[in-house]
Design a protein around this motif. Structure first.
Motif, PDB file in Angstrom:
ATOM      1  N   PHE A  33       0.832  -1.208  -0.116  1.00  0.00           N
ATOM      2  CA  PHE A  33       0.051   0.266  -0.178  1.00  0.00           C
ATOM      3  C   PHE A  33       0.790   1.153  -0.103  1.00  0.00           C
ATOM      4  CE2 PHE A  33      -2.918   3.194   1.333  1.00  0.00           C
ATOM      5  CZ  PHE A  33      -4.086   3.049   0.891  1.00  0.00           C
ATOM      6  N   ALA A  34       1.592   1.428  -1.277  1.00  0.00           N
ATOM      7  CA  ALA A  34       2.544   2.714  -1.243  1.00  0.00           C
ATOM      8  C   ALA A  34       1.673   3.867  -1.444  1.00  0.00           C
ATOM      9  CB  ALA A  34       3.427   2.405  -2.428  1.00  0.00           C
ATOM     10  N   ASP A  35       1.189   4.541  -0.439  1.00  0.00           N
ATOM     11  CA  ASP A  35       0.588   5.621  -0.560  1.00  0.00           C
ATOM     12  C   ASP A  35       1.139   6.693   0.781  1.00  0.00           C
ATOM     13  OD1 ASP A  35      -1.033   7.493  -1.713  1.00  0.00           O
ATOM     14  OD2 ASP A  35      -3.165   6.493  -1.124  1.00  0.00           O
ATOM     15  N   HIS A  36       0.404   7.802   0.784  1.00  0.00           N
ATOM     16  CA  HIS A  36       1.065   8.826   1.628  1.00  0.00           C
ATOM     17  C   HIS A  36       1.189   8.567   3.128  1.00  0.00           C
ATOM     18  CE1 HIS A  36      -1.020  10.795  -1.945  1.00  0.00           C
ATOM     19  NE2 HIS A  36      -0.295  11.730  -1.888  1.00  0.00           N
ATOM     20  N   GLU A  37       0.321   8.018   3.695  1.00  0.00           N
ATOM     21  CA  GLU A  37       0.139   7.851   5.209  1.00  0.00           C
ATOM     22  C   GLU A  37       1.356   7.278   5.720  1.00  0.00           C
ATOM     23  OE1 GLU A  37      -4.105   7.548   3.538  1.00  0.00           O
ATOM     24  OE2 GLU A  37      -2.193   6.857   3.102  1.00  0.00           O
ATOM     25  N   ALA A  38       2.027   6.246   5.160  1.00  0.00           N
ATOM     26  CA  ALA A  38       3.300   5.478   6.160  1.00  0.00           C
ATOM     27  C   ALA A  38       4.212   6.434   6.238  1.00  0.00           C
ATOM     28  CB  ALA A  38       3.859   4.181   5.381  1.00  0.00           C
ATOM     29  N   MET A  39       4.698   7.390   5.098  1.00  0.00           N
ATOM     30  CA  MET A  39       5.751   8.417   5.179  1.00  0.00           C
ATOM     31  C   MET A  39       5.305   9.438   6.168  1.00  0.00           C
ATOM     32  SD  MET A  39       7.621  10.529   2.099  1.00  0.00           S
ATOM     33  CE  MET A  39       8.059   8.932   1.385  1.00  0.00           C
ATOM     34  N   ALA A  40       4.124   9.922   6.015  1.00  0.00           N
ATOM     35  CA  ALA A  40       3.410  11.186   6.706  1.00  0.00           C
ATOM     36  C   ALA A  40       3.441  10.795   8.279  1.00  0.00           C
ATOM     37  CB  ALA A  40       2.115  11.508   6.239  1.00  0.00           C
ATOM     38  N   MET A  41       3.089   9.759   8.454  1.00  0.00           N
ATOM     39  CA  MET A  41       3.144   9.387  10.023  1.00  0.00           C
ATOM     40  C   MET A  41       4.257   9.369  10.708  1.00  0.00           C
ATOM     41  SD  MET A  41      -0.146   9.187  10.374  1.00  0.00           S
ATOM     42  CE  MET A  41      -0.133   8.747  12.124  1.00  0.00           C
ATOM     43  N   VAL A  42       5.733   9.097   9.754  1.00  0.00           N
ATOM     44  CA  VAL A  42       6.827   9.273  10.213  1.00  0.00           C
ATOM     45  C   VAL A  42       7.154  10.583  10.663  1.00  0.00           C
ATOM     46  CG1 VAL A  42       9.321   8.981   9.605  1.00  0.00           C
ATOM     47  CG2 VAL A  42       7.658   7.177   9.090  1.00  0.00           C
ATOM     48  N   PHE A  43       6.815  11.499   9.857  1.00  0.00           N
ATOM     49  CA  PHE A  43       7.245  13.047   9.870  1.00  0.00           C
ATOM     50  C   PHE A  43       6.108  13.448  11.243  1.00  0.00           C
ATOM     51  CE2 PHE A  43       7.828  12.971   5.265  1.00  0.00           C
ATOM     52  CZ  PHE A  43       9.561  12.959   5.629  1.00  0.00           C
ATOM     53  N   MET A  44       5.099  13.015  11.191  1.00  0.00           N
ATOM     54  CA  MET A  44       4.209  13.559  12.454  1.00  0.00           C
ATOM     55  C   MET A  44       4.792  13.065  13.649  1.00  0.00           C
ATOM     56  SD  MET A  44       0.024  13.040  13.090  1.00  0.00           S
ATOM     57  CE  MET A  44       0.098  11.499  13.974  1.00  0.00           C
ATOM     58  N   TYR A  45       4.995  11.902  13.777  1.00  0.00           N
ATOM     59  CA  TYR A  45       5.634  11.492  15.076  1.00  0.00           C
ATOM     60  C   TYR A  45       6.828  12.028  15.514  1.00  0.00           C
ATOM     61  CZ  TYR A  45       2.191   7.631  14.547  1.00  0.00           C
ATOM     62  OH  TYR A  45       1.197   6.725  14.270  1.00  0.00           O
ATOM     63  N   ALA A  46       7.777  12.115  14.424  1.00  0.00           N
ATOM     64  CA  ALA A  46       9.129  12.940  14.709  1.00  0.00           C
ATOM     65  C   ALA A  46       8.763  14.414  15.114  1.00  0.00           C
ATOM     66  CB  ALA A  46      10.045  12.667  13.476  1.00  0.00           C
ATOM     67  N   ALA A  47       7.871  15.005  14.450  1.00  0.00           N
ATOM     68  CA  ALA A  47       7.562  16.427  14.709  1.00  0.00           C
ATOM     69  C   ALA A  47       7.053  16.524  16.175  1.00  0.00           C
ATOM     70  CB  ALA A  47       6.456  16.920  13.738  1.00  0.00           C
ATOM     71  N   LEU A  48       6.217  15.749  16.415  1.00  0.00           N
ATOM     72  CA  LEU A  48       5.578  15.965  17.908  1.00  0.00           C
ATOM     73  C   LEU A  48       6.810  15.460  18.904  1.00  0.00           C
ATOM     74  CD1 LEU A  48       2.159  13.860  17.468  1.00  0.00           C
ATOM     75  CD2 LEU A  48       2.471  16.379  18.076  1.00  0.00           C
ATOM     76  N   TRP A  49       7.563  14.760  18.594  1.00  0.00           N
ATOM     77  CA  TRP A  49       8.606  14.239  19.568  1.00  0.00           C
ATOM     78  C   TRP A  49       9.579  15.483  19.836  1.00  0.00           C
ATOM     79  CZ3 TRP A  49      13.806  12.349  17.594  1.00  0.00           C
ATOM     80  CH2 TRP A  49      14.645  12.178  18.485  1.00  0.00           C
ATOM     81  N   MET A  50       9.884  16.191  18.675  1.00  0.00           N
ATOM     82  CA  MET A  50      10.744  17.220  18.775  1.00  0.00           C
ATOM     83  C   MET A  50      10.025  18.342  19.373  1.00  0.00           C
ATOM     84  SD  MET A  50      13.882  17.218  17.597  1.00  0.00           S
ATOM     85  CE  MET A  50      13.899  15.844  18.716  1.00  0.00           C
ATOM     86  N   PHE A  51       8.647  18.612  19.268  1.00  0.00           N
ATOM     87  CA  PHE A  51       7.869  19.764  19.803  1.00  0.00           C
ATOM     88  C   PHE A  51       7.985  19.409  21.336  1.00  0.00           C
ATOM     89  CE2 PHE A  51       4.387  21.962  21.121  1.00  0.00           C
ATOM     90  CZ  PHE A  51       4.433  23.145  20.609  1.00  0.00           C
ATOM     91  N   VAL A  52       7.805  18.274  21.774  1.00  0.00           N
ATOM     92  CA  VAL A  52       7.773  18.100  23.165  1.00  0.00           C
ATOM     93  C   VAL A  52       9.294  18.198  23.721  1.00  0.00           C
ATOM     94  CG1 VAL A  52       7.276  16.343  25.133  1.00  0.00           C
ATOM     95  CG2 VAL A  52       5.748  16.325  23.146  1.00  0.00           C
ATOM     96  N   VAL A  53      10.063  17.718  23.176  1.00  0.00           N
ATOM     97  CA  VAL A  53      11.361  18.057  23.549  1.00  0.00           C
ATOM     98  C   VAL A  53      11.660  19.521  23.849  1.00  0.00           C
ATOM     99  CG1 VAL A  53      13.978  17.799  23.084  1.00  0.00           C
ATOM    100  CG2 VAL A  53      12.318  15.788  22.960  1.00  0.00           C
TER     101      VAL A  53
END
Length: 860
Positions: free
Chosen positions: A198-218
């Motif tokens: 299922f090569a669509d947007h979500e798998a990549m987007a969720m990587v960026f979302m989790y990483a962005a949230l991690w950095m924001f909390v840090v």
């Protein structure tokens, strides 16, 4: 230690007692719990739980489990198939980019006009470029581009688990992080969009979302300013990458923006926070706006920018004397909030920057649940029953909601004043079948209630009130509110609900485990060990179910569909244009290598209305050919799937009175009776009337009446006298049918009191080797029988301008209760007297230079 102590205290790293008593070596037939040293067991377990390396080792195991589950279907994909339809668009775009050819306009889509790539400012499909970079990396190891696409979602799904763990660990601790990641890896609703193929947007987007949230909390927790601002900038860049890879980025930006506004309301938006948030907004908005031509979406960009303005207005306004004077009545932050809102409305009245009605529509209809199209697409239909999708995870998640709300307000003298309203709103929403508007109204009531309590406490305690609130837990609470709302709005958002419910379930279960293990009572320690075993069982049982689901997730392309598109590719001119119902467009473009008029990205009400009305249900060949000539269509493709989808395209293609909305009835042979001169064939089934019918001065109403069967006489090898059994209760009446088709031959009869429909007799197969040539009937009502699809595909009539050029020879039949049939393709050659109608290209005004009132056509 209280169960409601702070999460940080609960997960403290105190050394557990190390005293070990000699184990009894006496063997007994019965299990005697009194011989078990629970103190020793608890100490051992507690020591393991407090070793941070335990969780990183465990994380490796979780990642391997997640990858194993998501690659169970590789044998079905055979290294050459993708799941679903949308991934084929991403594959084709990445292929175009890797070829090095200029890719400014996709002429395979929305033929004959084509689809613009990116924006008017910069022509770029960012996600396709990201995938192309991934493909290039994998291809450097000797693999094919298609294989790179097949493994992409599984690999990025696992990378997403890593950043999800880091985010949850930073928000809580390693314990919660590991358990939450393990839960997310095995929750079935999170599987499909991170499953191999299922090569669509979500798998990549969720990587960026989790990483962005991690950095924001840090960044939020960091005290050193340089690091704080650096982490905020990294979070903003990751947010931009998510926005470039998936339009669902608005969940992230709206969530963080809402956190900033709440931080302001509860007096946590000091200068350091405002600078940190400014850097996050700038790192996200500036590059995103440059790449996408300042296309500002309401929730995606405007709300973060508005909240940034609000923070700085608050900062400067709080320095004014009038602010100090008014603080007797209102907190300074609330003063600036009201002033900003007031100024915003005044400016917007003159400049019209912000479309209030569009914002309300976006909030109240997040899944585009308006119009007819939304009601025919399963993944955007409302999904109100969350328990059926998440079961035990939802129960533990509900417990965690109460706990998180408590932690946020636990230092207030009257914690319950805030905790109870929020908990009583969120927790029932998990389990109740609230309608979307009901949920939204309840959310508004909740906000009003909290504001009322807020002002009450402020009047009682003054500025000291703000010091008793822990703002960090607002972040997960905000996302709980948002994703619950989204999950109820559309089934496709269950994917986004999965990480938040995994986090919540992990919070409640790990808190209970640590509480039990650290209690001195034996029974408590025993309960803690049982809970650990329960977590392992929960992961194992869900992993088993999810892995089995993955194992059977194959592509729908191999076989008849693939053969039909290969035929198109090998037997038609390269510049040919193909039309069909929108579902198959990406296959046509990628596998058939031919342009299509509609595809999976064609959800516009006007476009699908035209296709449904003229390309599928046109009542005369001339209407259909006018449409095809206007769109320069060369080939028409129909399949048996359109029989099941008939309601969808006839509903969309109807006028305001639903003149074509209907379904195709399916009836099977129940018995045969000997009659004079032959045999009576009796067919059973049910088909609800698609309009009111008056027979013998009696009204048979749509919605309450149905055809419950048919009889056909077989006399001398010929089928004659079709009769329908029309029922509004228990006593059906017999009504002759005006039309019957057998083996491509149709006969018409004109009698009094006939039902103006058509029965099409087709075979019924109980197995591959056993069947009855007269075993089933397809019923075409008056609304259906003269439509283009019915004439060409079901009745097999020859029409001027349509030449059958491909038929895979699968018989149109019922096989074990399911309708099967051929994939068929017609060469479309409109006669000279057929002229183009530019009004049918309503959405292409700029190119064809005309203007059309689409709604008028839609309603006439």
């Amino acid at each position: 230690m209280s169960l409601l102590d702070d999460v940080g205290d609960l997960f403290s790293k105190k050394e557990a007692p190390t005293e070990v008593k000699e184990e009894s070596k006496q063997n007994t037939e019965a299990i005697d719990l009194s011989n078990i040293n629970f103190k020793d067991v608890g100490a051992t377990v507690s020591k393991i739980l407090n070793d941070k390396y335990t969780y990183y080792v465990g994380l490796i195991g979780v990642l391997l489990l997640g990858l194993w589950i998501r690659t169970r279907n590789l044998n079905l994909l055979q290294g050459k198939y993708l799941l679903g339809l949308d991934p084929y668009l991403s594959f084709r775009h990445a292929k175009e980019i890797l070829s090095g050819a200029p890719f400014l306009r996709d002429m395979m889509r929305h033929a004959p006009i084509g689809q613009g790539i990116g924006t008017s400012l910069i022509k770029i499909d960012a996600f396709a470029h990201m995938l192309a970079a991934w493909d290039k990396l994998v291809m450097s190891f000797g693999q094919t581009q298609l294989y790179a696409h097949i493994i992409y979602p599984a690999v990025f799904g696992v990378i997403g688990f890593i950043f999800f763990f880091l985010f949850v660990k930073e928000l809580f601790n390693e314990k919660v992080g590991l358990v939450a990641t393990a839960f997310l890896a095995v929750i079935s609703s999170y599987l499909y969009r991170t499953l191999a193929g299922f090569a669509d947007h979500e798998a990549m987007a969720m990587v960026f979302m989790y990483a962005a949230l991690w950095m924001f909390v840090v960044a939020f927790k960091e005290d050193k300013l340089k690091k704080k601002y650096l982490f905020a900038g990294v979070s903003g860049i990751l947010t931009c990458l998510m926005a470039l890879s998936w339009r669902g980025y608005t969940l992230l930006t709206l969530g963080i923006a809402s956190f900033a506004i709440i931080a302001l309301i509860f007096n946590r938006a000091d200068k350091k926070f405002s600078l940190m948030y400014s850097i996050w907004v700038g790192a996200f908005v500036i590059p995103f706006s440059v790449l996408y031509g300042l296309q500002i979406t309401v929730a995606g960009v405007f709300i973060p920018v508005l909240s940034l303005a609000l923070l700085w207005i608050n900062f400067f306004f709080s320095k004014l004397k009038i602010s100090n004077y008014l603080s007797k009545y209102l907190p300074k932050n609330i003063q600036s909030l009201l002033i900003t809102i007031g100024l915003g409305f005044v400016l917007n009245a003159f400049l019209n920057i912000f479309n209030v009605s569009a914002f309300i529509a976006q909030v109240t209809q997040p899944a585009e649940q308006s119009g007819r199209v939304a009601h025919t697409i399963s993944e955007i239909t409302a999904s109100t029953n969350l328990y059926s999708a998440f079961n035990l995870f939802l129960i533990f998640g509900a417990i965690a909601v109460v706990y998180l709300v408590y932690l946020t307000f636990r230092d207030l003298k009257r914690t319950a004043a805030f905790s109870i309203p929020i908990s009583l709103f969120i927790v029932p929403a998990f389990f109740q079948r609230y309608a979307l508007k009901v949920y939204l109204n309840l959310m508004i009531i909740l906000v009003i209630a909290i504001l009322g309590v807020f002002f009450y406490f402020y009047r009682k305690q003054g500025e000291e009130f703000f010091d008793n609130i822990n703002p960090i837990y607002f972040l997960p609470i905000i996302f709980i509110l948002f994703v619950t709302y989204l999950a109820k709005s559309a089934a496709r958002f269950l994917f986004l609900f999965s990480p938040i419910i995994a986090l919540l379930a992990a919070v409640s279960i790990t808190s209970l485990i640590v509480f039990a293990i650290e209690r001195p009572e034996k029974i408590a320690k025993f309960a803690g060990v049982l809970l650990i075993i329960f977590v392992c069982y929960l992961v194992y049982s869900n992993a088993t179910v999810t892995a089995n689901q993955a194992k059977h997730s194959g592509s729908g392309l191999p076989g008849a569909w693939e053969n039909s598109f290969i035929w198109l590719r090998d037997n038609t001119p390269e510049d040919s244009i193909v039309t069909h119902w929108w579902d198959y467009g990406y296959w046509t473009q990628t596998i058939g290598e031919r342009a299509s008029t509609h595809d999976g990205g064609t959800h516009g009400e006007h476009e699908l209305f035209i296709l449904g009305r003229y390309g599928m249900t046109a009542q005369t060949p001339e209407d259909a050919l006018t449409f095809f000539k206007t769109y320069e269509v060369d080939y028409l493709l129909y399949s048996e799937e359109e029989i099941g989808k008939y309601h969808a395209f006839s509903y969309i293609g109807s006028n305001k009175d639903f003149d074509r909305r209907s379904t195709i009835g399916v009836f099977s042979l129940q018995q045969q009776q000997e009659v004079r001169n032959g045999t009576k064939l009796i067919y059973g089934g049910q088909w609800g009337l698609d309009k009111d019918i008056v027979l013998n001065n009696k009204v048979f109403a749509e919605g309450s009446s149905a055809i419950v069967g048919f009889t056909v006489n077989k006399i001398g090898g010929a089928l004659v006298d079709p009769v329908a059994y029309l029922s509004e209760g228990s006593n059906p009446i017999q009504v002759p049918i005006s039309c019957m088709c057998v083996a491509g031959q149709c006969t018409e009869q004109q009698e009094d009191s006939v039902l103006n429909g058509c029965v099409v007799v087709i075979p019924y197969f109980s197995s591959q080797s056993e069947g009855d040539e007269l075993g089933a009937i397809l019923y075409l009502s008056e609304k259906v029988k003269d439509g283009l699809f019915a004439r060409l595909y079901v009745k097999r009539l020859e029409l001027e301008g349509f030449e059958e050029v491909y038929n895979d020879n699968v018989p149109l039949a019922v096989y074990q209760g399911r309708v099967v049939g051929p994939k068929m393709i017609w060469k479309v050659t409109p006669p000279e007297y057929i002229e183009k109608d530019p009004q049918l290209l309503w959405n292409n005004t700029a190119i064809y230079g005309y203007e059309k009132d689409f709604r008028k056509n839609y309603e006439d």
